[in-house]
Write a protein that holds these residues in place. Structure first.
Motif, PDB file in Angstrom:
ATOM      1  N   ASP A 197      -5.046  12.244   0.308  1.00  0.00           N
ATOM      2  CA  ASP A 197      -6.323  12.072   1.017  1.00  0.00           C
ATOM      3  C   ASP A 197      -6.044  11.299   2.314  1.00  0.00           C
ATOM      4  O   ASP A 197      -6.185  10.074   2.377  1.00  0.00           O
ATOM      5  CB  ASP A 197      -7.296  11.316   0.113  1.00  0.00           C
ATOM      6  N   PHE A 214       0.829  -1.205   0.000  1.00  0.00           N
ATOM      7  CA  PHE A 214       0.000   0.000   0.000  1.00  0.00           C
ATOM      8  C   PHE A 214       0.865   1.257   0.000  1.00  0.00           C
ATOM      9  O   PHE A 214       0.537   2.259  -0.633  1.00  0.00           O
ATOM     10  CB  PHE A 214      -0.910  -0.023   1.232  1.00  0.00           C
ATOM     11  N   PHE A 269      -8.040   5.153   6.758  1.00  0.00           N
ATOM     12  CA  PHE A 269      -9.139   4.178   6.779  1.00  0.00           C
ATOM     13  C   PHE A 269      -8.708   2.875   6.099  1.00  0.00           C
ATOM     14  O   PHE A 269      -8.950   1.784   6.622  1.00  0.00           O
ATOM     15  CB  PHE A 269     -10.372   4.779   6.092  1.00  0.00           C
ATOM     16  N   GLN A 270      -8.033   2.992   4.955  1.00  0.00           N
ATOM     17  CA  GLN A 270      -7.575   1.786   4.262  1.00  0.00           C
ATOM     18  C   GLN A 270      -6.493   1.063   5.050  1.00  0.00           C
ATOM     19  O   GLN A 270      -6.446  -0.165   5.070  1.00  0.00           O
ATOM     20  CB  GLN A 270      -7.047   2.114   2.863  1.00  0.00           C
ATOM     21  N   GLY A 293      -7.446  11.017   5.325  1.00  0.00           N
ATOM     22  CA  GLY A 293      -8.534  10.270   5.964  1.00  0.00           C
ATOM     23  C   GLY A 293      -8.765   8.933   5.288  1.00  0.00           C
ATOM     24  O   GLY A 293      -8.880   7.890   5.938  1.00  0.00           O
ATOM     25  N   ALA A 294      -8.801   8.964   3.951  1.00  0.00           N
ATOM     26  CA  ALA A 294      -9.026   7.746   3.186  1.00  0.00           C
ATOM     27  C   ALA A 294      -7.855   6.789   3.348  1.00  0.00           C
ATOM     28  O   ALA A 294      -8.046   5.576   3.462  1.00  0.00           O
ATOM     29  CB  ALA A 294      -9.234   8.090   1.708  1.00  0.00           C
ATOM     30  N   VAL A 295      -6.626   7.346   3.369  1.00  0.00           N
ATOM     31  CA  VAL A 295      -5.419   6.508   3.527  1.00  0.00           C
ATOM     32  C   VAL A 295      -5.456   5.799   4.885  1.00  0.00           C
ATOM     33  O   VAL A 295      -5.216   4.591   4.975  1.00  0.00           O
ATOM     34  CB  VAL A 295      -4.143   7.372   3.387  1.00  0.00           C
ATOM     35  N   TYR A 339      -1.053   4.554  -8.283  1.00  0.00           N
ATOM     36  CA  TYR A 339      -2.495   4.827  -8.313  1.00  0.00           C
ATOM     37  C   TYR A 339      -3.123   4.846  -6.921  1.00  0.00           C
ATOM     38  O   TYR A 339      -4.181   4.268  -6.685  1.00  0.00           O
ATOM     39  CB  TYR A 339      -3.245   3.842  -9.221  1.00  0.00           C
ATOM     40  N   ILE A 340      -2.448   5.511  -6.027  1.00  0.00           N
ATOM     41  CA  ILE A 340      -3.025   5.769  -4.705  1.00  0.00           C
ATOM     42  C   ILE A 340      -2.842   7.252  -4.396  1.00  0.00           C
ATOM     43  O   ILE A 340      -1.749   7.803  -4.572  1.00  0.00           O
ATOM     44  CB  ILE A 340      -2.366   4.895  -3.611  1.00  0.00           C
ATOM     45  N   ASP A 341      -3.928   7.870  -3.945  1.00  0.00           N
ATOM     46  CA  ASP A 341      -3.881   9.290  -3.615  1.00  0.00           C
ATOM     47  C   ASP A 341      -3.497   9.435  -2.143  1.00  0.00           C
ATOM     48  O   ASP A 341      -4.366   9.372  -1.251  1.00  0.00           O
ATOM     49  CB  ASP A 341      -5.247   9.928  -3.888  1.00  0.00           C
TER      50      ASP A 341
END
Lengths: 163, 131
Positions: free
Chosen positions: A99, A89, A105-106, A101-103, A94-96
């Motif tokens: 972001d 990860f 969470f993942q 919060g999204a990172v 192709y990972i933003d």
């Protein structure tokens, strides 16, 4: 069912389901094609048309597990799968990463066991019913509810610790 | 932060991104795979529906089976013939084995010594004449 109709309906949800499990876009693309090849080969043998969605998810999930197992064995057999995926990860395309919060969470989801991660993503993102998830995982409705609840608790604790 | 608030703020966000136009390209790829699979299944269905011509590799085992059948049949016929012959000889040998019980020997037994001597002399004379 018309195969083109099948592709239109399931291409995106299956891709994202796979992507959430394997992280890498290239791996997800290859596994998406493998999934549909298997589906095309065996769709005539499917007994119940209502079970189509869970059947496709099941094929995709099993292919992902096989892929992850092989990848981990060849690259770093001593690492835990979650640990290996977190490493992927952090370095895959192709990972933003902007972001945050999204990172986070993942990352919380990737800390779950393979079993709980699969159940959580199917319920939370794809909104499959517990019965459908039980079919995919070859388990029971009750076990899926428990696993989802435990996964959500684990994620909550991770997020509270890191926010 | 309350749990519900936390989850509401997260929503379904993901940091994963895609190359532009990925799904359109991928749809075309999957449609090609679907067409290829349909063609393969069609060819397979046609092949199964046609009567299979006998190839040389398929004929060989079949010919072998036929030859084996004839061979077994031949052996069985020979064995049967041998048994029949054996049984026939058993029945025809019986009179020779019991020659002493034949009517001629019974007649000789009934003859007196003088009659028997006369018969033998006559027989010997015949022998000399034959020479």
């Amino acid at each position: 069912m018309d195969l083109n109709e099948l592709i239109k309906r399931y291409q995106e949800p299956i891709y994202w389901h796979i992507r959430r499990l394997v992280v890498s876009h290239e791996d997800a693309r290859d596994l998406l094609q493998e999934t549909f090849i298997q589906v095309f080969r065996s769709i005539d043998t499917l007994r119940e048309a209502e079970a189509l969605r869970s059947w496709i998810y099941r094929i995709a999930t099993n292919l992902c597990y096989r892929h992850l197992s092989r990848r981990r064995e060849t690259t770093c057999p001593d690492k835990d799968l979650s640990e290996w995926l977190l490493g992927q990860f952090e370095q895959t395309e192709y990972i933003d990463y902007e972001d945050r919060g999204a990172v986070l969470f993942q990352q919380a989801i990737l800390h779950l066991s393979e079993h709980r991660r699969t159940i959580f993503t199917m319920r939370y993102y794809d909104e499959l019913s517990y019965d459908e998830i039980a079919t995919v995982m070859d388990s029971t409705n009750g076990a899926m509810r428990v696993a989802y609840h435990e996964a959500k608790q684990q994620i909550t604790e991770f997020l509270k610790a890191h926010l | 932060m309350k749990e519900d608030t936390l989850w509401n703020s997260i929503g379904k966000q993901m940091p994963y991104r895609l190359p532009e136009g990925f799904f359109l390209e991928e749809e075309a790829t999957l449609q090609q795979l679907a067409a290829k699979q349909s063609a393969m299944m069609q060819a397979e269905a046609t092949r199964l529906a046609e009567p299979r011509p006998t190839t040389s590799t398929e004929a060989a085992p079949r010919a072998l089976k036929i030859h084996l059948g004839w061979w077994i049949g031949g052996v069985a016929a020979v064995v049967a013939l041998a048994l029949i012959t054996l049984l026939h000889f058993e029945t025809t040998l019986q009179p020779l084995q019991s020659a002493s019980e034949s009517p001629l020997y019974a007649y000789h037994d009934a003859m007196t010594s003088d009659e028997l001597d006369g018969w033998v002399e006559f027989y010997e004379a015949d022998l000399f004449l034959a020479e």
